[in-house]
Design a protein around this motif. Structure first.
Motif, mmCIF file in Angstrom:
data_model
loop_
_atom_site.group_PDB
_atom_site.id
_atom_site.type_symbol
_atom_site.label_atom_id
_atom_site.label_comp_id
_atom_site.label_asym_id
_atom_site.label_seq_id
_atom_site.Cartn_x
_atom_site.Cartn_y
_atom_site.Cartn_z
ATOM 1 N N THR A 39 0.846 -1.194 0.000
ATOM 2 C CA THR A 39 0.000 0.000 0.000
ATOM 3 C C THR A 39 0.880 1.242 0.000
ATOM 4 O O THR A 39 1.574 1.507 0.984
ATOM 5 C CB THR A 39 -0.906 0.020 1.261
ATOM 6 O OG1 THR A 39 -1.485 -1.281 1.408
ATOM 7 C CG2 THR A 39 -1.974 1.073 1.146
ATOM 8 N N PRO A 40 0.877 1.990 -1.106
ATOM 9 C CA PRO A 40 1.715 3.200 -1.165
ATOM 10 C C PRO A 40 1.251 4.234 -0.146
ATOM 11 O O PRO A 40 0.044 4.368 0.106
ATOM 12 C CB PRO A 40 1.497 3.713 -2.591
ATOM 13 C CG PRO A 40 0.949 2.560 -3.355
ATOM 14 C CD PRO A 40 0.168 1.756 -2.375
ATOM 15 N N MET A 41 2.166 4.951 0.449
ATOM 16 C CA MET A 41 1.845 6.016 1.401
ATOM 17 C C MET A 41 2.614 7.263 0.971
ATOM 18 O O MET A 41 3.633 7.168 0.287
ATOM 19 C CB MET A 41 2.263 5.625 2.822
ATOM 20 C CG MET A 41 1.789 4.261 3.291
ATOM 21 S SD MET A 41 0.029 4.171 3.612
ATOM 22 C CE MET A 41 -0.011 4.935 5.220
ATOM 23 N N ALA A 42 2.134 8.411 1.454
ATOM 24 C CA ALA A 42 2.784 9.668 1.066
ATOM 25 C C ALA A 42 4.015 9.918 1.934
ATOM 26 O O ALA A 42 4.056 9.538 3.095
ATOM 27 C CB ALA A 42 1.790 10.815 1.221
ATOM 28 N N GLY A 43 4.997 10.566 1.347
ATOM 29 C CA GLY A 43 6.169 11.001 2.116
ATOM 30 C C GLY A 43 7.271 9.967 2.173
ATOM 31 O O GLY A 43 7.183 8.898 1.564
ATOM 32 N N ASN A 44 8.318 10.343 2.923
ATOM 33 C CA ASN A 44 9.496 9.470 3.016
ATOM 34 C C ASN A 44 9.980 9.412 4.457
ATOM 35 O O ASN A 44 9.749 10.340 5.238
ATOM 36 C CB ASN A 44 10.656 10.043 2.182
ATOM 37 C CG ASN A 44 10.319 10.093 0.709
ATOM 38 O OD1 ASN A 44 10.196 9.075 0.056
ATOM 39 N ND2 ASN A 44 10.131 11.312 0.201
ATOM 40 N N PHE A 45 10.678 8.373 4.775
ATOM 41 C CA PHE A 45 11.395 8.293 6.038
ATOM 42 C C PHE A 45 12.853 8.605 5.733
ATOM 43 O O PHE A 45 13.459 7.993 4.843
ATOM 44 C CB PHE A 45 11.274 6.886 6.631
ATOM 45 C CG PHE A 45 12.074 6.697 7.893
ATOM 46 C CD1 PHE A 45 11.534 7.030 9.133
ATOM 47 C CD2 PHE A 45 13.375 6.194 7.848
ATOM 48 C CE1 PHE A 45 12.266 6.859 10.304
ATOM 49 C CE2 PHE A 45 14.114 6.022 9.005
ATOM 50 C CZ PHE A 45 13.561 6.357 10.243
ATOM 51 N N ALA A 46 13.411 9.565 6.444
ATOM 52 C CA ALA A 46 14.791 9.955 6.174
ATOM 53 C C ALA A 46 15.745 9.242 7.140
ATOM 54 O O ALA A 46 15.673 9.436 8.350
ATOM 55 C CB ALA A 46 14.938 11.467 6.319
ATOM 56 N N VAL A 47 16.604 8.404 6.566
ATOM 57 C CA VAL A 47 17.630 7.744 7.384
ATOM 58 C C VAL A 47 18.822 8.688 7.476
ATOM 59 O O VAL A 47 19.349 9.127 6.450
ATOM 60 C CB VAL A 47 18.087 6.404 6.757
ATOM 61 C CG1 VAL A 47 19.046 5.683 7.686
ATOM 62 C CG2 VAL A 47 16.886 5.520 6.410
ATOM 63 N N THR A 48 19.216 9.008 8.711
ATOM 64 C CA THR A 48 20.380 9.870 8.916
ATOM 65 C C THR A 48 21.325 9.188 9.904
ATOM 66 O O THR A 48 21.004 8.121 10.433
ATOM 67 C CB THR A 48 19.965 11.223 9.530
ATOM 68 O OG1 THR A 48 19.453 10.960 10.851
ATOM 69 C CG2 THR A 48 18.897 11.923 8.704
ATOM 70 N N ALA A 49 22.459 9.849 10.156
ATOM 71 C CA ALA A 49 23.404 9.283 11.140
ATOM 72 C C ALA A 49 22.751 9.216 12.512
ATOM 73 O O ALA A 49 23.130 8.410 13.357
ATOM 74 C CB ALA A 49 24.680 10.117 11.176
ATOM 75 N N GLY A 50 21.734 10.073 12.720
ATOM 76 C CA GLY A 50 21.071 10.099 14.027
ATOM 77 C C GLY A 50 19.946 9.082 14.160
ATOM 78 O O GLY A 50 19.383 8.916 15.247
ATOM 79 N N THR A 51 19.610 8.402 13.084
ATOM 80 C CA THR A 51 18.525 7.417 13.163
ATOM 81 C C THR A 51 18.877 6.311 14.155
ATOM 82 O O THR A 51 19.985 5.775 14.133
ATOM 83 C CB THR A 51 18.261 6.789 11.778
ATOM 84 O OG1 THR A 51 17.858 7.814 10.884
ATOM 85 C CG2 THR A 51 17.182 5.723 11.856
ATOM 86 N N GLN A 52 17.890 6.014 15.021
ATOM 87 C CA GLN A 52 18.110 4.952 15.993
ATOM 88 C C GLN A 52 17.665 3.629 15.376
ATOM 89 O O GLN A 52 16.573 3.566 14.792
ATOM 90 C CB GLN A 52 17.249 5.264 17.214
ATOM 91 C CG GLN A 52 17.828 4.810 18.500
ATOM 92 C CD GLN A 52 16.831 4.961 19.638
ATOM 93 O OE1 GLN A 52 15.739 5.489 19.472
ATOM 94 N NE2 GLN A 52 17.221 4.477 20.790
ATOM 95 N N VAL A 53 18.499 2.602 15.480
ATOM 96 C CA VAL A 53 18.099 1.282 14.975
ATOM 97 C C VAL A 53 17.955 0.367 16.196
ATOM 98 O O VAL A 53 18.885 0.240 16.992
ATOM 99 C CB VAL A 53 19.138 0.712 13.994
ATOM 100 C CG1 VAL A 53 18.616 -0.579 13.366
ATOM 101 C CG2 VAL A 53 19.457 1.726 12.894
ATOM 102 N N VAL A 54 16.762 -0.210 16.344
ATOM 103 C CA VAL A 54 16.460 -0.954 17.567
ATOM 104 C C VAL A 54 16.186 -2.418 17.247
ATOM 105 O O VAL A 54 15.326 -2.721 16.413
ATOM 106 C CB VAL A 54 15.201 -0.356 18.260
ATOM 107 C CG1 VAL A 54 14.926 -1.079 19.572
ATOM 108 C CG2 VAL A 54 15.379 1.134 18.482
ATOM 109 N N TRP A 55 16.907 -3.300 17.903
ATOM 110 C CA TRP A 55 16.648 -4.741 17.771
ATOM 111 C C TRP A 55 17.204 -5.433 19.001
ATOM 112 O O TRP A 55 17.948 -4.813 19.769
ATOM 113 C CB TRP A 55 17.273 -5.279 16.488
ATOM 114 C CG TRP A 55 18.770 -5.424 16.502
ATOM 115 C CD1 TRP A 55 19.481 -6.551 16.770
ATOM 116 C CD2 TRP A 55 19.747 -4.404 16.231
ATOM 117 N NE1 TRP A 55 20.828 -6.304 16.680
ATOM 118 C CE2 TRP A 55 21.026 -4.981 16.357
ATOM 119 C CE3 TRP A 55 19.667 -3.036 15.901
ATOM 120 C CZ2 TRP A 55 22.213 -4.279 16.166
ATOM 121 C CZ3 TRP A 55 20.845 -2.324 15.717
ATOM 122 C CH2 TRP A 55 22.093 -2.950 15.837
ATOM 123 N N ASP A 56 16.853 -6.699 19.158
ATOM 124 C CA ASP A 56 17.343 -7.451 20.301
ATOM 125 C C ASP A 56 18.712 -8.041 19.953
ATOM 126 O O ASP A 56 18.798 -9.021 19.219
ATOM 127 C CB ASP A 56 16.338 -8.559 20.652
ATOM 128 C CG ASP A 56 16.760 -9.308 21.916
ATOM 129 O OD1 ASP A 56 17.934 -9.174 22.331
ATOM 130 O OD2 ASP A 56 15.904 -10.028 22.469
#
Ligand code: TNX
Length: 539
Positions: A39-56
């Protein structure tokens, strides 16, 4: 037959459809194979150096998957996400056992966050591949990387999505097989079928029967040109090589980290001339066998003697130690019966076992192979010839001579994998202008034809159709003389095949596929792949 005018008209309609919503979707979300729901959605998610990546991080496989994805982002952008501390702008990996398919995943990309849900590590891996395809390939260095907002719910149509690589006719180095595996994994293929022996070579180090790799791995020379060319010419150059057990274990591990199982094939009782060159006592006649230098079907096959089965039991033990998966492929294809007809031993065995003929003797051979495999904890797969004379009780059938064998096997409620020559053999020519391609076996399998293939034959009732495990593309290498040509034969056709193996029929649409393929050709070139420039229009 449809007229030229009709075809052109259809193409115009389809192409104009591409410029509409679905076409724009294909441009903005160039994912191959096409996800089940997008399902297409409007806009973008911007990945930057500050993006937090969360996983176990305690989950080793997941840790591996996420760090590889982050490394890919760094390679493209020049920065490494993961520096963020705040709750905003996060990519979150969440295990969710409620997903309907164990290999499935959900992806929720909004301008505020990315959430990846999966039931198993396999699903997480596939989500990561989809993310890699959604990211721009060559973003401006140092600038945020824009992921298009979207909701995806995805899962495979078939559990078995394979590729056969024939390393017997041509030895390919481990480095090449790894490169090949990387590209397969990117398209969510989950099985590599390694064809490890044939008349022209044996490729696995054997501790119990070392002459297999010392003698059987090398042929004196190779026929040049097509096998039907006359007079025959030979290159005068020895060809061969084998994989040490350590190398094969390393490959198994490498593939496993990419959620690909390797199925080894030891092809018997036909295609065994290299075995006989090493150990002539397993043949039916006294002969100075040599590793073959020609292509085609060979008459020298293994003899169903007890010492032959003792040998095969020993090989099975070595194979099982290297390949932990549940299947072993025992070949069974193209077994001329000449030697068995000439052999007093075979004729006596036929009488003793009250068999009707040599076809039933072949069936006996395969049943013995199945017993040996079961004792080693393995299930067998065989080519469709194993139907002749009766199927071994639990055998899975690979249907290569068209779909007939697969249909018969499914109707007997045996699992089957569809690999019909006409639709899945990527050693065939891909254009009608053969001069622009390397020499091949023959045949014609253009991109649109492999794309349009449906592995479930229409005539199968649903109760039988559930025995179709999946499908496999096969790269036989009689005429594939180097790595670049192997890549050229494989791509872009493997992209089309991947969609056939993963996506429901209703999700397939060739013109949209071509739009998504454009971006993927770049991906493949970035991986160092030689991609054939053949993108026929069509349905
Ligand atoms: C048939 S497919 C074979 C292979 C050849 C291929 C192409 C199959 C089970 N057997 O041995 O490589 O055709 O020539």
């Amino acid at each position: 037959m449809r007229s030229m005018y009709g075809i052109t008209f259809l193409t115009i309609i389809l192409l104009s459809a591409v410029s509409t919503a679905a076409g724009q979707e294909a441009g903005r979300y160039p994912v191959i194979p096409r996800p089940a729901v997008l399902t297409p959605m409007a806009g973008n998610f911007a990945v930057t150096a500050g993006t937090q990546v969360v996983w176990d991080r305690r989950q080793a496989a997941l840790h591996h998957i996420v760090t590889a994805l982050v490394a890919d982002i760094s390679k493209r952008t020049g920065f490494s996400p993961g520096g963020g501390k705040s709750a905003g702008n996060t990519i979150r990996f969440v295990r969710d056992a409620s997903l309907p398919n164990t290999a499935g995943y959900r992806l929720d990309i909004s301008p505020a966050s990315v959430v990846v849900r999966f039931a198993t590590d396999t699903g997480a891996y596939y989500a990561a591949q989809t993310l890699r395809q959604l990211m721009p390939l060559h973003p401006q260095k140092g600038k945020p990387l824009l992921l298009p907002a979207v909701k995806i719910e995805d899962q495979p149509r078939f559990a078995y999505r394979g590729v056969l690589l024939d390393v017997a006719r041509r030895y390919f180095p481990v480095s090449f097989i790894k490169k090949y595996i990387d590209a397969m994994a990117f398209y969510k293929i989950n099985t590599l079928h390694l064809h490890l022996n044939d008349d022209q070579g044996w490729r696995m180090e054997s501790r119990s029967y070392p002459r297999l790799h010392e003698t059987g791995a090398w042929r004196k020379e190779t026929v040049v040109g097509h096998r039907t060319d006359r007079p025959e010419r030979f290159d005068g150059t020895p060809h061969g090589g084998y994989y040490t057990q350590a190398e094969l274990k390393e490959l198994v591990q490498y593939a496993g980290e990419r959620f690909i199982a390797i199925i080894p094939e030891i092809d018997v009782p036909g295609h065994s001339q290299a075995i006989l060159a090493a150990y002539p006592q397993f043949g039916c006649i006294d002969s100075a066998y040599t590793v073959s230098t020609r292509w085609g079907v060979h008459k020298d096959i293994l003899c169903p003697k007890e010492e032959t089965f003792a040998f095969l039991r020993s090989i099975m033990a070595e194979v099982s130690d290297i390949f932990p998966g549940k299947y072993i492929h025992i070949g069974g294809d193209e077994v001329p019966k000449d030697r068995w007809k000439q052999s007093a031993f075979c004729q006596e065995l036929i009488r003793k076992l009250s068999l009707k003929d040599e076809h039933e003797l072949q069936s006996y051979f395969i049943r013995r192979m199945e017993d040996i495999a079961h004792a080693a904890g393995k299930q067998i797969i065989g080519w469709d010839e194993i139907l002749e004379g009766g199927l071994a009780p639990n055998a899975t059938v690979m249907s290569w001579r068209g779909e007939k064998g697969g249909i018969a096997a499914a109707r007997q409620h045996h699992y089957t994998i569809m690999t019909p020559v006409q639709y899945t053999y990527i050693n065939l020519y891909q254009t009608s202008d053969r001069k622009s391609e390397p020499l091949s076996n023959g045949g014609f399998l253009p991109l649109n034809k492999i794309y349009g293939y449906d592995p479930v034959p229409r005539e199968l009732a649903p109760a039988d159709a559930q025995y179709i495990l999946g499908t496999q593309a096969c790269l036989w290498t009689e005429y594939v003389t180097n790595e670049a040509d192997a890549e050229f034969m494989t791509f872009p056709r493997l992209c089309a095949f991947a969609e056939t193996a993963w996506s429901e029929t209703g999700r397939k649409n060739y013109p949209y596929f071509l739009v998504r393929l454009k971006e993927n050709v770049q991906h493949l070139k970035d991986m160092g792949m030689r991609v054939a420039p053949f993108f026929p229009e069509g349905e």
